[in-house]
Design an enzyme around this catalytic site. Sequence first.
Site, short mmCIF file in Angstrom:
data_model
loop_
_atom_site.label_atom_id
_atom_site.label_comp_id
_atom_site.label_asym_id
_atom_site.label_seq_id
_atom_site.Cartn_x
_atom_site.Cartn_y
_atom_site.Cartn_z
N HIS A 207 0.81 -1.23 0.00
CA HIS A 207 0.00 0.00 0.00
C HIS A 207 0.83 1.27 0.00
O HIS A 207 0.30 2.38 0.04
CB HIS A 207 -0.97 0.01 1.19
N1 UDP Z 1 -2.05 -6.13 9.61
C1 UDP Z 1 -3.26 -6.67 9.97
N2 UDP Z 1 -4.18 -6.97 9.00
C2 UDP Z 1 -3.94 -6.78 7.68
C3 UDP Z 1 -2.67 -6.25 7.30
C4 UDP Z 1 -1.75 -5.91 8.29
O1 UDP Z 1 -3.51 -6.90 11.16
O2 UDP Z 1 -4.80 -7.09 6.85
C5 UDP Z 1 -1.09 -5.73 10.67
C6 UDP Z 1 0.27 -6.39 10.61
O3 UDP Z 1 0.30 -7.57 11.34
C7 UDP Z 1 1.16 -5.32 11.22
C8 UDP Z 1 0.48 -4.02 10.85
O4 UDP Z 1 -0.84 -4.34 10.51
O5 UDP Z 1 1.16 -5.43 12.64
C9 UDP Z 1 1.20 -3.37 9.68
O6 UDP Z 1 0.43 -2.32 9.24
P1 UDP Z 1 0.79 -1.46 7.96
O7 UDP Z 1 1.34 -2.33 6.90
O8 UDP Z 1 -0.45 -0.68 7.65
O9 UDP Z 1 1.85 -0.43 8.50
P2 UDP Z 1 3.44 -0.30 8.49
O10 UDP Z 1 3.98 -1.37 9.39
O11 UDP Z 1 3.91 -0.40 7.09
O12 UDP Z 1 3.71 1.06 9.03
#
Ligand code: UDP
Length: 370
Positions: A207
């Site tokens: 994303h």
């Molecule tokens: N996650 C979730 N459901 C989903 C996709 C991701 O629970 O369908 C969780 C994943 O386990 C992690 C977090 O969301 O803990 C990551 O979120 P994201 O990718 O939005 O953020 P980033 O880590 O890139 O800042």
Amino acid sequence: MTPRIVFVLGTRPEIVKLAPIIRACDRAAVDYSVVHTGQHYSERLDGVFFDDLELPTPEYNLEVGSGDHAAQTGEMVTRLGEVFKRESPDVVIVQGDTNSAFAGGIVASKRDTSLAHVEAGLRSFNREMPEELNRVLVDHAAEHLFAPTDEAADRLRTEAIPEDRIEVTGNTVVDAVNQHVRLAREKSDVLADLDLQGAPFALLTAHRPGNVDEPERFQGLLDGVAQYANDRGHRVVYPIHPRSRERIDDFDLDVPDAIDCVEPLNFLDFLRLESEAAVVFTDSGGVQEETCVLGTPCVTIRESTERPETVTVGSNVLADPTPGSIADAAAEVKRGPSDWEAPFGDGHAAERILGTLGVDVPAVSGEATV
Ligand code: UDP
């Protein structure tokens, strides 16, 4: 005297990674409040996480919504100023690299309030990512910098941050995974619901603007992951973030048959898939760490990572959004040994963080580890 704490959060990864500290505050009977900025508020992206992670409903929801970075951050700054005035916290805790962390950090640092930054010292060295600026600015404003690894602490030292502000605590992602992995195995029916039992599958999350805001790049990413899956007879589950869904529709992209798009999943279901997948393709920060902790090979479709420790231990390989690069990276990460040691600590980061802030947290018994 135990400090009065205000947590500021606004997105899914902040909820996951602050949850162990918030629950430890409950165990230690600390007086605290949670402020949700509303940066990403939606039931699927946020609401379900409060239930899953057994967190209290935030005292404040600022409902700033998404939008232009400047307007969103400005709105948060104004509203957080009012909240901090009312709450008079001794310590404000923010996590990571979001606009919510930046707004909380900048408001706290201009008051007589200690600012604590959880997951300090991460750097992608790519200033085009808005997250990179947030990380650097919060680190330089904070009084307590909780670095997840020695490498992160060293990066802070090279930026001349005083030693007495830096503490290596491990990453609370390990606490979160350890505290929920058993629950995910017991309670999640996601494998049956998605008809994945006994069948090898891959998991995809993508994303970031760098991947999904340009049609050729996004199509290359989808084609590359699908080609990998077709070569091995795997299905791919893609819990799709709303911004990526919008881009697919806007650009009229072709999602290959091998990829099943599903709604974003709650944390327990996602953790279950992450732990069972043959390989995870992602551009997320948290997912790179979680796969490393869970022992699942990961391909990160980005030019750089602020989690280089995962690459060093062999759990993660970077790829470009093209079929050739994705295939090479997947082959490389699958070729290596899968008994790496996760470098993010022992799952007690939350206690260590609160200990540094003067809070003694009673131990819990019976926690699962991966
Ligand atoms: N996650 C979730 N459901 C989903 C996709 C991701 O629970 O369908 C969780 C994943 O386990 C992690 C977090 O969301 O803990 C990551 O979120 P994201 O990718 O939005 O953020 P980033 O880590 O890139 O800042």
